[in-house]
Structures are given as structure tokens and as C-alpha cells.
Design a protein around this motif. Structure first.
Motif, PDB file in Angstrom:
ATOM      1  N   PHE A 188       0.835  -1.204   0.000  1.00  0.00           N
ATOM      2  CA  PHE A 188       0.000   0.000   0.000  1.00  0.00           C
ATOM      3  C   PHE A 188       0.873   1.259   0.000  1.00  0.00           C
ATOM      4  CE2 PHE A 188      -3.770  -2.284   2.211  1.00  0.00           C
ATOM      5  CZ  PHE A 188      -4.229  -2.722   0.977  1.00  0.00           C
ATOM      6  N   GLN A 189       1.936   1.249   0.769  1.00  0.00           N
ATOM      7  CA  GLN A 189       2.819   2.414   0.834  1.00  0.00           C
ATOM      8  C   GLN A 189       3.517   2.643  -0.505  1.00  0.00           C
ATOM      9  OE1 GLN A 189       3.194   4.682   3.501  1.00  0.00           O
ATOM     10  NE2 GLN A 189       4.093   5.746   1.744  1.00  0.00           N
ATOM     11  N   THR A 190       3.962   1.560  -1.133  1.00  0.00           N
ATOM     12  CA  THR A 190       4.614   1.672  -2.441  1.00  0.00           C
ATOM     13  C   THR A 190       3.649   2.242  -3.479  1.00  0.00           C
ATOM     14  OG1 THR A 190       6.094  -0.190  -1.962  1.00  0.00           O
ATOM     15  CG2 THR A 190       5.762   0.388  -4.287  1.00  0.00           C
ATOM     16  N   MET A 191       2.398   1.731  -3.451  1.00  0.00           N
ATOM     17  CA  MET A 191       1.404   2.191  -4.414  1.00  0.00           C
ATOM     18  C   MET A 191       0.970   3.627  -4.123  1.00  0.00           C
ATOM     19  SD  MET A 191       1.052  -0.021  -6.734  1.00  0.00           S
ATOM     20  CE  MET A 191      -0.331   0.793  -7.530  1.00  0.00           C
ATOM     21  N   GLU A 192       0.969   4.015  -2.862  1.00  0.00           N
ATOM     22  CA  GLU A 192       0.631   5.403  -2.532  1.00  0.00           C
ATOM     23  C   GLU A 192       1.635   6.357  -3.169  1.00  0.00           C
ATOM     24  OE1 GLU A 192       0.087   8.392   1.331  1.00  0.00           O
ATOM     25  OE2 GLU A 192       0.129   6.201   1.619  1.00  0.00           O
ATOM     26  N   ASP A 193       2.901   6.034  -3.057  1.00  0.00           N
ATOM     27  CA  ASP A 193       3.931   6.868  -3.679  1.00  0.00           C
ATOM     28  C   ASP A 193       3.772   6.891  -5.193  1.00  0.00           C
ATOM     29  OD1 ASP A 193       4.960   7.269  -1.143  1.00  0.00           O
ATOM     30  OD2 ASP A 193       6.465   5.677  -1.326  1.00  0.00           O
ATOM     31  N   ALA A 194       3.460   5.721  -5.774  1.00  0.00           N
ATOM     32  CA  ALA A 194       3.316   5.637  -7.233  1.00  0.00           C
ATOM     33  C   ALA A 194       2.116   6.445  -7.716  1.00  0.00           C
ATOM     34  CB  ALA A 194       3.179   4.176  -7.658  1.00  0.00           C
ATOM     35  N   ILE A 195       1.014   6.393  -6.973  1.00  0.00           N
ATOM     36  CA  ILE A 195      -0.196   7.121  -7.364  1.00  0.00           C
ATOM     37  C   ILE A 195       0.015   8.624  -7.243  1.00  0.00           C
ATOM     38  CG2 ILE A 195      -2.574   7.633  -6.637  1.00  0.00           C
ATOM     39  CD1 ILE A 195      -2.912   4.629  -6.082  1.00  0.00           C
ATOM     40  N   ARG A 196       0.657   9.057  -6.171  1.00  0.00           N
ATOM     41  CA  ARG A 196       0.889  10.498  -5.986  1.00  0.00           C
ATOM     42  C   ARG A 196       1.778  11.072  -7.097  1.00  0.00           C
ATOM     43  NH1 ARG A 196      -0.987  12.485  -1.306  1.00  0.00           N
ATOM     44  NH2 ARG A 196      -1.437  11.020   0.413  1.00  0.00           N
ATOM     45  N   ASP A 197       2.686  10.235  -7.625  1.00  0.00           N
ATOM     46  CA  ASP A 197       3.603  10.697  -8.673  1.00  0.00           C
ATOM     47  C   ASP A 197       3.075  10.437 -10.075  1.00  0.00           C
ATOM     48  OD1 ASP A 197       5.380  11.493  -6.709  1.00  0.00           O
ATOM     49  OD2 ASP A 197       6.524   9.617  -6.761  1.00  0.00           O
ATOM     50  N   HIS A 198       1.913   9.800 -10.174  1.00  0.00           N
ATOM     51  CA  HIS A 198       1.400   9.404 -11.485  1.00  0.00           C
ATOM     52  C   HIS A 198       0.716  10.580 -12.188  1.00  0.00           C
ATOM     53  CE1 HIS A 198      -0.663   7.010 -14.555  1.00  0.00           C
ATOM     54  NE2 HIS A 198       0.208   6.060 -14.270  1.00  0.00           N
ATOM     55  N   SER A 211      -2.834  16.596 -10.882  1.00  0.00           N
ATOM     56  CA  SER A 211      -3.550  17.799 -10.433  1.00  0.00           C
ATOM     57  C   SER A 211      -4.633  17.481  -9.409  1.00  0.00           C
ATOM     58  CB  SER A 211      -4.180  18.498 -11.645  1.00  0.00           C
ATOM     59  OG  SER A 211      -5.076  17.619 -12.311  1.00  0.00           O
ATOM     60  N   SER A 212      -4.561  16.304  -8.797  1.00  0.00           N
ATOM     61  CA  SER A 212      -5.589  15.882  -7.846  1.00  0.00           C
ATOM     62  C   SER A 212      -5.371  16.498  -6.472  1.00  0.00           C
ATOM     63  CB  SER A 212      -5.594  14.358  -7.706  1.00  0.00           C
ATOM     64  OG  SER A 212      -5.913  13.746  -8.933  1.00  0.00           O
ATOM     65  N   ASP A 259      -5.695  16.365  -2.232  1.00  0.00           N
ATOM     66  CA  ASP A 259      -5.362  15.322  -1.265  1.00  0.00           C
ATOM     67  C   ASP A 259      -6.534  14.359  -1.060  1.00  0.00           C
ATOM     68  OD1 ASP A 259      -2.842  16.326  -0.921  1.00  0.00           O
ATOM     69  OD2 ASP A 259      -3.330  17.477   0.881  1.00  0.00           O
ATOM     70  N   ASP A 260      -7.754  14.896  -1.062  1.00  0.00           N
ATOM     71  CA  ASP A 260      -8.942  14.054  -0.886  1.00  0.00           C
ATOM     72  C   ASP A 260      -9.101  13.077  -2.048  1.00  0.00           C
ATOM     73  OD1 ASP A 260      -9.587  15.153   1.534  1.00  0.00           O
ATOM     74  OD2 ASP A 260     -11.075  16.562   0.722  1.00  0.00           O
ATOM     75  N   GLU A 261      -8.850  13.561  -3.257  1.00  0.00           N
ATOM     76  CA  GLU A 261      -8.981  12.694  -4.433  1.00  0.00           C
ATOM     77  C   GLU A 261      -7.919  11.596  -4.409  1.00  0.00           C
ATOM     78  OE1 GLU A 261     -10.782  15.588  -7.926  1.00  0.00           O
ATOM     79  OE2 GLU A 261      -8.667  15.802  -7.366  1.00  0.00           O
ATOM     80  N   THR A 262      -6.724  11.944  -4.000  1.00  0.00           N
ATOM     81  CA  THR A 262      -5.658  10.937  -3.900  1.00  0.00           C
ATOM     82  C   THR A 262      -5.990   9.923  -2.813  1.00  0.00           C
ATOM     83  OG1 THR A 262      -4.016  12.577  -4.597  1.00  0.00           O
ATOM     84  CG2 THR A 262      -3.199  10.575  -3.538  1.00  0.00           C
ATOM     85  N   ASP A 263      -6.521  10.420  -1.686  1.00  0.00           N
ATOM     86  CA  ASP A 263      -6.901   9.520  -0.601  1.00  0.00           C
ATOM     87  C   ASP A 263      -8.024   8.586  -1.037  1.00  0.00           C
ATOM     88  OD1 ASP A 263      -6.571   8.855   2.314  1.00  0.00           O
ATOM     89  OD2 ASP A 263      -8.712   9.336   2.296  1.00  0.00           O
TER      90      ASP A 263
END
Length: 374
Positions: free
Chosen positions: A54-64, A69-70, A72-76
Motif C-alpha cells: 500500500f505504501q509503495t502504491m501510494e507513492d506511485a499514485i501520488r507521482d502518477h 492535479s488531484s 489530497d482528498d482525491e488521492t486519498d
């Protein structure tokens, strides 16, 4: 109260995963699920491994680029969708994954079913101002939903909703009943009582599943507090004995034994009978064909006997032996239950007389005895 059926974050996550630009993320997720599914079950190791993913994918999603332009709520929301997707796919592999977990679930459920037959609010020292059946029923309903969901967040929301109902009860009592809030001293006993009344299925496994697989960044504040309290309630129930309650030890033991007698049922009896003797005129005339009919006994000691709906004209000579056996079974259970209840009543009466009678033969009222204790 937050609903556990709200699927907007999950739907949004799936929509973005269908975008061709997310192909690299999709491959990573599917690869993890496949590789995880082929490893031997080890809850502690599994939990750590999934949290790291989950932590690895969180970093990947935030950098994707898809989330560039999302907010914090959309990323969460995307991370909530990821958790639900992964844990739903791996639910059968991660939930109640060891024989020990299955055994503990069964033991807790069985103990609760015994306690349900005699436990009362006063045994947990719950003040009358907090004894609200309507609120308790709503809290029980929320807690019972926990096994209907596969995602850790949704299971946790069932606990949160149940706990909020109890908190509202405490708040209302403090306003309308002039009851001074006792914090955890009031909250936990009510939660324990609600848990016993609800007897949520696979309680141990559900709590363990949330602890291991809910994203750790989300197990904070209110969620962590309510989860911790339910874990404490479960531990209390597991270790519960007469000393845990406001009840005499002899009364507790007798009540538990009486509950065991009431709940003692055969697993299943399979009897071969003529199917025309059950279905009567609903069956076409013709040669009799043996059929296996399952007769299960319910938790109240009664049985779902196959002749309950039959009419006298539908019975055959061959049914007499079966009916006699059922009759003896009912009489035996009824006699045993009556003897146990009679013994329990006599014991309580004798104990009550002994407690109220002074050495010189006089009686002392309950208020005086309680005053002396203080």
C-alpha cells in the motif's frame, strides 16, 4: 452515521484504472495479487507485506500523471479504492486464514450464545440511565453488518457506527437523565453488552483482519479508539467469569450450565422416510422412493420436525415408529430442562434466604446489607 455502502471512491478508482495511461499501475496491482495468492498463509507476515505494498502504491499514485492535479482528498479516495480492490480480491486468502482463527471464532460465538440466555445490564453495572433498548438494538444492528463486507474500511465503519450510537446514548443520558458521563467507564460496559446481544459472526477474525489490513495511516483518532475498545470488549468476553460480573459465582456457574443444556443439540440427524408421508397429497401416487430428510435442532432446544405441517390423513403406518422416536426425544429434553430450571430456582431461593437471614433468625433488608458493605 457514515454509510458503509458508499462506493464513490471505489468507482472513481476503477474508472481511472480503466484509463490506458494507468496500465503500469494495473500491472503492478495484478502482479502483487497473483504472487501473494501463491504464498503460504502467515497473518503477521501477510499484514506487513500488504502494508508495504500500500505504501509503495501510494507513492506511485501520488507521482502518477493521472493524479498530477488531484487534491489530497482525491488521492486519498484512490488509495481507499486500492485497498478495497486488493483486499476484496484477497479476502478468501487473508480472512480467517488459520485453523486457530476459526477455532477462536467458534469458541467466542458459543460463549456469547450461552451468556445471552441470562446476562443482564445490571451484571455489568450499567446504570439505568443508559439502559435504552432502542439505542442498543440500533448499535447491535450496525455491529452485525461487519461480516457482510470484505474491505477493512467497511468493516471498521460498522464498528464506528455502532460506537457512535452508544456515544449518542451516553450524551443524551447526560442531558436528559442528569447522568454524569463516565467516559470509558460507561462506554465499555455498554459496548460489551451490545456485543454480547449482537454476537457478530467471526468477531475475532474481523478484528484481526482490520488490524492487519486497514491502512495504518487510517487507524488513528476516532477509528483507533473505537477499534481498541471493541478489541478490549472481545478480550473481556473471552476471559469473562463470575468475578468479571456483579453475580455470585454459584449463580454464574448454574446459569452457564443451564444455558449449555438449552443449547445442547445434536449436529444433525439424517432419517430415511417415505417422501409421501411428508408431502402427502402434493406427491403423485406411485411407488415410494426413500429420501433423506434433515432434521436440525435450533438453539432454543426445539426441533424443526418434518411432521409439523402434516395432516392426520397424510400419515402412514410406517410413520408411527418415527413419530414415537420424536415424541420420546421431546419428552426427554423437556424433562431435563425442567429439572435444571427447578434446581436453579431452588438454589437461588436457598441462597437468597441465606443471604437475608441473620444468625439469630431475623431478616435484614437489602439496603442495610449494601450499606454495611460500603
Amino acid at each position: 452515521m457514515e454509510t458503509v455502502t458508499h462506493s464513490s471512491p471505489f468507482d472513481s478508482f476503477l474508472d481511472r484504472m480503466r484509463n490506458p495511461a494507468s496500465l503500469d499501475l494495473v500491472r503492478s496491482i495484478k502482479s502483487f495479487i497473483v504472487s501473494f495468492s501463491y504464498t503460504a498463509s502467515n497473518p503477521e507476515t501477510d499484514g506487513k507485506r500488504i502494508q508495504e505494498f500500500f505504501q509503495t502504491m501510494e507513492d506511485a499514485i501520488r507521482d502518477h500523471p493521472l493524479w498530477a492535479s488531484s487534491s489530497d482528498d482525491e488521492t486519498d479516495n484512490a488509495l481507499e479504492g486500492l485497498e478495497k480492490y486488493v483486499m476484496t480480491k484477497l479476502h478468501s486468502r487473508t480472512f480467517a486464514s488459520t485453523p486457530e482463527d476459526v477455532k477462536i471464532d467458534a469458541e467466542i460465538s458459543e460463549k456469547i450464545s450461552l451468556l445471552q440466555t441470562f446476562l443482564r445490564p445490571q451484571h455489568l453495572d450499567i446504570p439505568s440511565a443508559l439502559q435504552n433498548e432502542a439505542a442498543w438494538l440500533l448499535a447491535e444492528k450496525e455491529l452485525k453488518k461487519i461480516n457482510a463486507f470484505k474491505a477493512p474500511r467497511e468493516k471498521l465503519l460498522c464498528i464506528i457506527n455502532c460506537s457512535r450510537v452508544i456515544n449518542n446514548l451516553l450524551l443524551n443520558a447526560s442531558i436528559s437523565e442528569d447522568h454524569v458521563p463516565g467516559g470509558a467507564d460507561d462506554f465499555l460496559p455498554v459496548l460489551i453488552y451490545v456485543t454480547i446481544k449482537a454476537n457478530p459472526p467471526q468477531l475475532h477474525s474481523n478484528l484481526k483482519f482490520i488490524q492487519l489490513y486497514r491502512r495504518q495511516s487510517k487507524l488513528v483518532s476516532e477509528a483507533a479508539y473505537y477499534l481498541t475498545n471493541l478489541v478490549s470488549a472481545k478480550s473481556f468476553i473471552v476471559d469473562l467469569n463470575a468475578k468479571s460480573l456483579s453475580i455470585e459465582e454459584s449463580e454464574f456457574m448454574e446459569s452457564m450450565e443451564a444455558a449449555r443444556l438449552v443449547n445442547r443439540v445434536p449436529q444433525e440427524t439424517v432419517t430415511t422416510i417415505d417422501k409421501r408421508s411428508i408431502f402427502g397429497k402434493l406427491m403423485d401416487p406411485g411407488p415410494s422412493t426413500p429420501v433423506h430428510v434433515k432434521t436440525q435442532t435450533n438453539v432454543n432446544g426445539g426441533s424443526n420436525y418434518p411432521y409439523m405441517e402434516a395432516e392426520a390423513g397424510e400419515l402412514t403406518v410406517g410413520d408411527v415408529e418415527r413419530l414415537l422416536s420424536l415424541y420420546k426425544d421431546v419428552v426427554t429434553k423437556y424433562t431435563s430442562l425442567c429439572n435444571t430450571v427447578r434446581h436453579l430456582s431452588v438454589s437461588r431461593t436457598q441462597r437468597h434466604d441465606g443471604l437475608l437471614r441473620e444468625p439469630n433468625g431475623t431478616h435484614k433488608d437489602t439496603y442495610s446489607r449494601e450499606t454495611e458493605k460500603r
